[in-house]
Write a protein that holds these residues in place. Structure first.
Motif, short mmCIF file in Angstrom:
data_model
loop_
_atom_site.label_atom_id
_atom_site.label_comp_id
_atom_site.label_asym_id
_atom_site.label_seq_id
_atom_site.Cartn_x
_atom_site.Cartn_y
_atom_site.Cartn_z
N GLY A 104 23.59 61.70 7.90
CA GLY A 104 22.16 61.49 8.06
C GLY A 104 21.37 62.61 7.41
O GLY A 104 21.81 63.77 7.41
N LYS A 105 20.23 62.31 6.87
CA LYS A 105 19.40 63.34 6.24
C LYS A 105 18.91 64.34 7.28
O LYS A 105 18.86 65.55 7.03
CB LYS A 105 18.22 62.70 5.53
N ALA A 106 18.54 63.85 8.47
CA ALA A 106 18.06 64.73 9.52
C ALA A 106 19.06 64.85 10.68
O ALA A 106 19.02 65.81 11.43
CB ALA A 106 16.72 64.22 10.06
N GLY A 107 19.95 63.87 10.81
CA GLY A 107 20.86 63.81 11.95
C GLY A 107 20.27 62.97 13.06
O GLY A 107 19.06 62.97 13.29
N GLY A 108 21.14 62.23 13.77
CA GLY A 108 20.68 61.39 14.87
C GLY A 108 20.34 59.97 14.48
O GLY A 108 19.95 59.16 15.33
N GLU A 109 20.48 59.61 13.20
CA GLU A 109 20.18 58.25 12.76
C GLU A 109 21.23 57.26 13.30
O GLU A 109 22.41 57.59 13.38
CB GLU A 109 20.14 58.18 11.23
N ARG A 110 20.79 56.05 13.62
CA ARG A 110 21.70 55.02 14.09
C ARG A 110 22.11 54.13 12.92
O ARG A 110 21.27 53.66 12.16
CB ARG A 110 21.06 54.16 15.18
N VAL A 111 23.42 53.91 12.80
CA VAL A 111 23.97 53.10 11.72
C VAL A 111 24.78 51.96 12.33
O VAL A 111 25.64 52.19 13.18
CB VAL A 111 24.87 53.96 10.81
N SER A 112 24.48 50.75 11.91
CA SER A 112 25.18 49.56 12.39
C SER A 112 26.15 49.08 11.30
O SER A 112 25.76 48.95 10.14
CB SER A 112 24.18 48.45 12.72
N ALA A 124 24.74 59.07 13.05
CA ALA A 124 25.02 59.97 11.94
C ALA A 124 24.65 61.40 12.31
O ALA A 124 23.74 61.63 13.11
CB ALA A 124 24.25 59.54 10.70
N GLY A 125 25.35 62.37 11.72
CA GLY A 125 25.02 63.78 11.89
C GLY A 125 24.54 64.37 10.59
O GLY A 125 24.50 63.71 9.55
N LYS A 126 24.19 65.63 10.61
CA LYS A 126 23.73 66.29 9.40
C LYS A 126 24.87 66.56 8.42
O LYS A 126 24.63 66.77 7.23
CB LYS A 126 23.03 67.61 9.75
N GLN A 127 26.11 66.59 8.94
CA GLN A 127 27.28 66.79 8.09
C GLN A 127 28.01 65.45 7.91
O GLN A 127 27.90 64.55 8.74
CB GLN A 127 28.22 67.82 8.73
N TRP A 128 28.77 65.35 6.84
CA TRP A 128 29.54 64.13 6.61
C TRP A 128 30.54 63.93 7.75
O TRP A 128 31.17 64.89 8.21
CB TRP A 128 30.31 64.22 5.29
N THR A 151 19.19 51.63 11.07
CA THR A 151 18.25 50.98 11.98
C THR A 151 17.23 51.94 12.59
O THR A 151 16.50 51.57 13.49
CB THR A 151 19.02 50.26 13.11
N THR A 152 17.18 53.18 12.11
CA THR A 152 16.27 54.19 12.66
C THR A 152 15.02 54.33 11.80
O THR A 152 15.13 54.54 10.58
CB THR A 152 16.98 55.55 12.78
N ASP A 153 13.85 54.23 12.42
CA ASP A 153 12.59 54.36 11.67
C ASP A 153 12.46 55.74 11.02
O ASP A 153 12.90 56.76 11.57
CB ASP A 153 11.40 54.14 12.61
N HIS A 154 11.82 55.75 9.85
CA HIS A 154 11.50 56.99 9.13
C HIS A 154 12.74 57.87 8.95
O HIS A 154 12.73 59.06 9.28
CB HIS A 154 10.40 57.77 9.86
N SER A 155 13.80 57.28 8.42
CA SER A 155 15.03 58.05 8.26
C SER A 155 15.80 57.60 7.03
O SER A 155 15.59 56.51 6.50
CB SER A 155 15.93 57.90 9.50
N THR A 156 16.72 58.48 6.60
CA THR A 156 17.60 58.17 5.48
C THR A 156 19.04 58.45 5.88
O THR A 156 19.34 59.49 6.48
CB THR A 156 17.25 59.02 4.24
N VAL A 157 19.93 57.51 5.54
CA VAL A 157 21.35 57.64 5.82
C VAL A 157 22.11 57.55 4.50
O VAL A 157 21.80 56.70 3.65
CB VAL A 157 21.84 56.53 6.78
N TYR A 158 23.10 58.44 4.32
CA TYR A 158 23.95 58.43 3.13
C TYR A 158 25.31 57.85 3.51
O TYR A 158 25.88 58.20 4.55
CB TYR A 158 24.11 59.84 2.57
#
Length: 326
Positions: A104-112, A124-128, A151-158
């Motif tokens: 996650g770009k910031a960490g804490g993002e939810r990924v489905s 997701a976390g800040k590290q891979w 599925t998290t608003d205002h976020s980016t997931v890699y």
């Protein structure tokens, strides 16, 4: 259980000591998605931006290995920003191994993540981090998609290094029981088909060390905050008043004295239903009993709920539910 990649496939290695003949570890087949590392950008993938200001990009900064990786950015509104790929149909009762590298770009993002209609959610976390799960597919489906969504608003997931591969798993006693109404009752396919819930600091997972038969078993644990820890699975068909079911499982407590219950529970408020309570011992115990549907239900949907109450840890395997009268 630890999975390792070798060439174009996957190997599962057991990190557990034991005596006697050990069952075969899950055998993971060929990846069913193409361009899972996104080196060919979005070739083979489709996207669905059911959000405002959502983007799907392939960028160098999104790569864990190689030159490129996937970036999923969600703005606001809608459920999520999704990429997917259609794969070959599955057969009923088949298990798939899901693998991806996520950051996650910031960490804490939810990924489905889902495959042919069955899936799970991770943070997701800040590290891979490596995400690996076994997904059980109970029957035929018209959905043949492998999908990943932020599925998290205002976020980016890699996302990088994605694989969905058919897997052969061992069969436990519950899997071999012809009349068992539970799917994956021996937990050979992880928590596939089971939903985990805890009101506090409970945890649910599967482990080679928790097996009574087959390759794996369930571990439920609960800390001092209480509140209960449960796994639940819906029965495939509605129930009616007057029906009788036999419910059974193999249970072992870490210390003995842990309080556990098996309930057939209605899938809506007030979450009531007949239960089979018992106290675990430090040795494997075969818990079995009959429960009757006494309420005036008519085509009501019920599920089996296995719960741990109070601080402690239990291992559970070979959960079986059988209708004993029509």
């Amino acid at each position: 259980m630890v999975f390792h990649r070798k060439g174009g496939g996957w190997l599962a290695l057991v990190l557990a000591a034991g005596c006697g003949e050990e069952p075969q570890a899950p055998q993971i087949g060929t990846n069913q998605v193409t361009n899972g590392s996104f080196e060919l950008k979005l070739s083979g993938w489709w996207s669905n931006a059911d959000v405002e200001d959502g983007t799907v990009e392939v960028l160098p900064e999104a790569a864990d290995t190689g030159a490129l990786g996937l970036a999923l950015t969600k703005g606001t509104g809608g459920w999520g920003i999704v990429v997917g790929q259609d794969t070959a149909p599955h057969t009923a009762g088949q298990t798939y191994h899901v693998h991806a590298r996520i950051r996650g770009k910031a960490g804490g993002e939810r990924v489905s993540i889902s495959f042919h209609g069955q899936g799970f959610e991770v943070e997701a976390g800040k590290q891979w981090r490596t995400v690996e799960r076994l997904v059980y597919l109970p029957g035929d489906s018209k959905d043949f998609s492998a999908m990943i969504a932020n599925t998290t608003d205002h976020s980016t997931v890699y996302v990088d290094d994605v694989a969905f591969a058919p897997t052969q798993v061992a069969q436990g006693e519950a899997d071999k029981h012809r009349d068992n109404l539970m799917h994956n009752g021996s937990f050979e396919s992880g928590l596939g088909m089971w939903s985990f819930w805890s009101g506090s600091d409970g945890q649910g997972s599967t482990s080679f060390d928790a097996r009574h038969s087959g390759y794996a078993g369930l571990v439920l644990s609960l800390g001092g905050e209480g509140g209960g820890a449960s796994v639940k699975q819906a029965l495939p068909e509605p129930v009616r008043a007057g029906e009788v079911y036999r419910v059974e499982a193999r249970v072992r407590g870490a210390l003995g004295g842990e309080t556990v219950s098996l309930c057939l529970q209605i899938n809506e408020e007030p979450w009531d239903g007949p239960c089979l309570p018992f106290t675990a011992t430090s040795k494997w115990t075969h818990v079995s009993g009959k429960v009757a549907i006494e309420e005036p239900l008519d085509d009501q949907r019920l599920g089996l709920v296995l719960s741990l109450f109070g601080e402690g840890t239990v291992q559970v395997d070979d959960v079986i539910v059988v209708r004993v009268n029509p």
